[in-house]
Design a protein around this motif. Structure first.
Motif, PDB file in Angstrom:
ATOM      1  N   GLU A 241       0.822  -1.207   0.000  1.00 31.42           N
ATOM      2  CA  GLU A 241       0.000   0.000   0.000  1.00 31.42           C
ATOM      3  C   GLU A 241       0.856   1.258   0.000  1.00 31.42           C
ATOM      4  O   GLU A 241       0.519   2.247  -0.661  1.00 31.42           O
ATOM      5  CB  GLU A 241      -0.928  -0.020   1.220  1.00 31.42           C
ATOM      6  N   GLU A 244       2.099   1.731  -3.494  1.00 31.05           N
ATOM      7  CA  GLU A 244       1.029   2.262  -4.344  1.00 31.05           C
ATOM      8  C   GLU A 244       0.845   3.753  -4.116  1.00 31.05           C
ATOM      9  O   GLU A 244       0.669   4.541  -5.062  1.00 31.05           O
ATOM     10  CB  GLU A 244      -0.278   1.525  -4.061  1.00 31.05           C
ATOM     11  N   ASP A 245       0.880   4.170  -2.842  1.00 33.30           N
ATOM     12  CA  ASP A 245       0.751   5.604  -2.542  1.00 33.30           C
ATOM     13  C   ASP A 245       1.886   6.407  -3.149  1.00 33.30           C
ATOM     14  O   ASP A 245       1.685   7.487  -3.702  1.00 33.30           O
ATOM     15  CB  ASP A 245       0.717   5.822  -1.028  1.00 33.30           C
ATOM     16  N   LEU A 248       1.413   6.662  -6.914  1.00 35.46           N
ATOM     17  CA  LEU A 248       0.338   7.602  -7.217  1.00 35.46           C
ATOM     18  C   LEU A 248       0.806   9.032  -7.010  1.00 35.46           C
ATOM     19  O   LEU A 248       0.506   9.925  -7.805  1.00 35.46           O
ATOM     20  CB  LEU A 248      -0.873   7.304  -6.337  1.00 35.46           C
ATOM     21  N   ARG A 306     -10.266   4.903  -7.003  1.00 37.62           N
ATOM     22  CA  ARG A 306     -10.303   3.653  -6.244  1.00 37.62           C
ATOM     23  C   ARG A 306      -9.300   3.699  -5.096  1.00 37.62           C
ATOM     24  O   ARG A 306      -9.583   3.253  -3.977  1.00 37.62           O
ATOM     25  CB  ARG A 306     -10.017   2.466  -7.160  1.00 37.62           C
ATOM     26  N   ARG A 307      -8.127   4.263  -5.371  1.00 32.24           N
ATOM     27  CA  ARG A 307      -7.104   4.353  -4.326  1.00 32.24           C
ATOM     28  C   ARG A 307      -7.550   5.282  -3.204  1.00 32.24           C
ATOM     29  O   ARG A 307      -7.253   5.041  -2.034  1.00 32.24           O
ATOM     30  CB  ARG A 307      -5.785   4.859  -4.930  1.00 32.24           C
ATOM     31  N   THR A 310     -10.023   3.336  -1.129  1.00 31.86           N
ATOM     32  CA  THR A 310      -9.291   2.300  -0.402  1.00 31.86           C
ATOM     33  C   THR A 310      -8.552   2.898   0.787  1.00 31.86           C
ATOM     34  O   THR A 310      -8.542   2.327   1.883  1.00 31.86           O
ATOM     35  CB  THR A 310      -8.300   1.598  -1.350  1.00 31.86           C
TER      36      THR A 310
END
Length: 410
Positions: A241, A244-245, A248, A306-307, A310
């Motif tokens: 996660e 992913e952050d 992004l 979506r992120r 989430t």
């Protein structure tokens, strides 16, 4: 106390050097272009003056009946076969060009000669006409002054052009390096975020892997190993996660401007379904509330939205104890789509509301609640979609995060 000298930022030094080089090169190109144009203009004027002077001399020599009343700044000299010379009154000293007269009278061809004199000098045409030798002389003083005025104007124009070129080049250099400034800033931010965010989960993973290794070597019971493996899996999920952050965060400023219709209801349902196992393991009730309005479709980037959802659901689950509740509700009106992620967990101090959206923020009231990059990136994504995100919370009473996004077609 002795102070260490402040070292300049290498990136700023690089940018300043790039701007200077671009500015100087651009200014030089503009200046050279102006100089070439000025030289061409001067050459055209000189050629035009020479052509006009030659035409005037030929016409005067061919049509003048006597030496009286020539054109302004023109004098006529006529040499008879005996060598006598008749001249226009008030002819300047040093005229005529006797050498040219003698050569043409002796049978030479017509010739054009320059004669030294006042500024610009004189131009003389000597030719034979009706048994006599005629010499027409014109002053080039006016042409010389015209060229001087033109040179002065060109010099002034070149100076003004140089100043304008420098200013324009500096502006163009700043604009040209603006993307580089943004790229360097994002690079520094990404490195800082990565080093800050990855340090803790990597350390935890390494520690848990070492503990698992020790358990395996010591022949520990299966239950103990299972618990270590579960913690290791949880750590890898957290690490994923974080990655992913970070990805992004690095891509937010470089996304394609094209937007596609995104059904937030469907996205929210997928997020809730994806977090269902975790919620059951934590004994937290996670629910998707029925949509209170019409279709919840917004223009945007589905992966980024979506992120966001989430991150909000993950944040709610992370701070809701067993027996608690987390809900995701959607609502729509004519212009906006609303998503509310609510929990009845630990909550936060209202004084921390704005600080929650800062990178690596921590909450107050003694729980040391940590929000990392998730909420900061959520705000960046939502505002980038033309929307807003608000937070509400009270210590011990839970928290609610409300997202408002423009509806599709509005």
């Amino acid at each position: 106390m002795r102070r260490e000298p402040v070292r300049p930022d290498p990136d700023q030094v690089l940018l300043a050097r790039a701007r200077r080089v671009i500015a100087l090169q651009t200014a030089a190109a503009i200046t050279v272009s102006l100089l070439v144009l000025g030289v061409l203009a001067l050459a055209v004027v000189i050629r035009s003056q020479d052509s006009a002077a030659a035409t005037l001399l030929r016409n005067t020599a061919a049509t003048a009946e006597d030496v009286a009343d020539p054109p302004p700044d023109v004098w006529i000299f006529v040499a008879d076969p005996a060598g006598g010379i008749t001249a226009t009154a008030d002819a300047p000293a040093g005229l005529p060009d006797r050498g040219a007269l003698d050569r043409v009278r002796a049978g030479g061809a017509s010739e054009t000669t320059g004669i030294d004199g006042r500024e610009g000098g004189y131009l003389a045409l000597t030719r034979r006409r009706d048994g006599r030798v005629v010499q027409v002389v014109m002053s080039r003083h006016e042409q010389h002054e015209e060229r001087e005025r033109l040179l002065g104007a060109l010099a002034a124009g070149e100076l003004v052009g140089l100043l304008i070129a420098l200013l324009s080049a500096a502006l163009l250099a700043r604009r040209a390096t603006a993307p580089l400034v943004d790229a360097l800033a994002r690079q520094r931010q990404f490195v800082a975020d990565a080093s800050h965010e990855l340090r803790t989960p990597l350390t935890q993973l390494h520690t848990r892997a070492q503990l698992l290794q020790l358990d395996l070597r010591s022949g520990a019971a299966g239950a103990d190993i299972t618990a270590d493996v579960d913690r290791l899996v949880t750590g890898t999920r957290h690490l994923g996660e974080v990655v992913e952050d970070l990805l992004l965060s690095s891509q937010l400023g470089h996304r394609d401007d094209a937007r596609e219709p995104v059904d937030l209801g469907a996205v929210a349902a997928d997020v809730v379904a994806g977090q269902a196992d975790r919620a059951r393991a934590q004994e937290v009730e996670l629910a998707l509330l029925p949509d209170a309005g019409g279709p919840s479709v917004v223009p945007g980037h589905e992966a980024a939205l979506r992120r966001v959802l989430t991150a909000l659901v993950d944040n709610a689950l992370s701070h809701t104890p067993a027996g608690g509740h987390v809900s995701v509700g959607l609502g729509t009106d004519h212009t906006m789509v609303t998503v509310v992620v609510r929990d009845d967990g630990t909550g936060f101090d209202p004084a921390d509301t704005e600080r929650l959206f800062a990178r690596f923020a921590r909450g107050g009231h003694g729980d040391n609640r940590r929000f990392g990059l998730g909420l900061a990136l959520a705000r960046e994504v939502v505002t980038g979609h033309g929307g807003s995100i608000e937070a509400w919370g009270r210590p011990g009473q839970g928290a609610a995060f409300t997202i408002r996004l423009p509806a599709a077609g509005r």
